[in-house]
Scaffold this motif. Sequence first.
Motif, PDB file in Angstrom:
ATOM      1  N   ALA A 226     -61.417  29.064  52.001  1.00 25.91           N
ATOM      2  CA  ALA A 226     -62.534  28.750  52.888  1.00 25.91           C
ATOM      3  C   ALA A 226     -63.115  29.980  53.568  1.00 25.91           C
ATOM      4  O   ALA A 226     -64.306  30.042  53.837  1.00 25.91           O
ATOM      5  CB  ALA A 226     -62.097  27.742  53.954  1.00 25.91           C
TER       6      ALA A 226
ATOM      7  N   ASN B 247     -60.826  17.379  53.455  1.00 20.33           N
ATOM      8  CA  ASN B 247     -60.892  18.742  52.942  1.00 20.33           C
ATOM      9  C   ASN B 247     -59.497  19.360  52.941  1.00 20.33           C
ATOM     10  O   ASN B 247     -58.777  19.259  53.938  1.00 20.33           O
ATOM     11  CB  ASN B 247     -61.840  19.576  53.817  1.00 20.33           C
TER      12      ASN B 247
ATOM     13  N   ALA C  95     -65.134  22.118  57.778  1.00 17.92           N
ATOM     14  CA  ALA C  95     -63.978  22.013  56.887  1.00 17.92           C
ATOM     15  C   ALA C  95     -62.676  21.980  57.675  1.00 17.92           C
ATOM     16  O   ALA C  95     -61.757  21.234  57.341  1.00 17.92           O
ATOM     17  CB  ALA C  95     -63.969  23.188  55.911  1.00 17.92           C
TER      18      ALA C  95
ATOM     19  N   TYR D 226     -58.594  21.366  55.999  1.00 19.91           N
ATOM     20  CA  TYR D 226     -58.616  20.744  57.332  1.00 19.91           C
ATOM     21  C   TYR D 226     -57.398  21.178  58.156  1.00 19.91           C
ATOM     22  O   TYR D 226     -56.273  21.230  57.654  1.00 19.91           O
ATOM     23  CB  TYR D 226     -58.628  19.224  57.190  1.00 19.91           C
TER      24      TYR D 226
END
Length: 475
Positions: free
Chosen positions: A95, A72, A65, A75
């Motif tokens: 995340a 994403n 990710a 990112y």
Amino acid sequence: MKKKILVFILVVITFVGCKKVNKAEEISSSNQDSAKVDLKEIREITKEAYIYGFPLVDNTRIQYAYFVDKQNPEYKAPWNTIRNIPRVFTSEDKAVQTPNSDTPYSWIGLDLRSEPVVFIIPPIEKSRYWSLQLIDLYTYNFAYLGSRATGNGGGAFMLTGPHWKGDMPKGITKVIQCETDIALGIIRTQLFNAGDLKNVEKIQKNYVIKTLSAYLGKPAPPKAKPLDFVKPLTPEEQKKSLEFFNNLNFALQFCPIHPSEKDLRARFAKIGIQEGKVFNPASLSPEVKNAMDEGIKDAWAEMADLKKKVVTGEVSSGDGFGTREFLKNNYLFRMSGAFLGIYGNSKEEAIYPTYYVDAKGEKLNGKNRYILKFPPGQLPPANSFWSITMYDQPASLLVANSLNRYLLNSTMLGQFKKDADGSLTFFFQSDSPGKDKESNWLPSPKGDFASIMRLYWPKEAALNGTWKQPQLVKI
């Protein structure tokens, strides 16, 4: 005799779908080791491999990710590139479990296959905490730079992969070796208050990473092949899907076998868990699939038992983070660190007293109101700073609230109201405790929650148990 023949057939079926990642070669169905594996052993090996592999699989999920999937929202940047985040984490960041919201982060995905990299760190004022946490693919915290470990004077620090051999170049302050080809660097830079953000940004802009060839001004060696990640599983899929082991096999190809794990990795290979192989669950017989499913359940049952010990304080949250030498290959502890708070610091860098239950041992829930009281002179003992952060459960993410306040910390001491006797009382609840008490309010969600205390660069009293965290009391 018929039973032995049946077991042999089941195990052969198990391995037919296993192929090389790059060459797509099938594992031989005549594998002599596989013929010796019965369903009970398959279940046992599955449990062991799952506990061993969970940190690697979850780590690669996050790295995909952060450094691969440009679509994403999480990112960060390409490999070997620093991405500075000039803000702290909020409830929009989803995340990473139990993220800290004290220190703006700088993230670096490290691909060390071709050549080493060099971190160039600027001098930083002594009053400001900073750290560069280096985490390998196993999630071991294999090294630190920073206020505690190397000071605030700056320098050039070289990080090598497991296969690099050479002498320390001129101008390098220190050489550090990583035992995996892929790693992660996390820089935390202390933020004193909202008005201090520009100062943090200025420091972050002076963090530099270069490949060794660029640092020396020499031609670069041949580049390694692009990192062709397998499709990551979601956290929920990781808990149940046998595709977990295909993701594990992908990660293992970047992890040269440690001498202490030679026999263990050979044991995993008996059921197709081996670096660089494709593990195909669709090829499994129903009996073998069931044995492996039960093995995963067994792993989570062990994890649940360990979590109870963490909740009660029998096992410290800091026991799950550290070097390989510190953890002594305790893979269940390593899994607990990844599951309860992946990328947590080693205890000498930071400790994390936890609140999952109240003083009576009851689960925390936003329908109730709680107080946390520090007597005079009994604030958390930290060389740098401390904080207390709110997380919803079971997701362990920051909680959106009307104050946009995710934590209470020592840099806010001037804002808090003290009791008449000099004590400091904090309020943990979903609704306001009243305008006159909101300065000391840590908003909770309406449902289940947990709270994590952080002591950065803890003092000896915190490490040796002389200082005890106060209990959270329901009122």
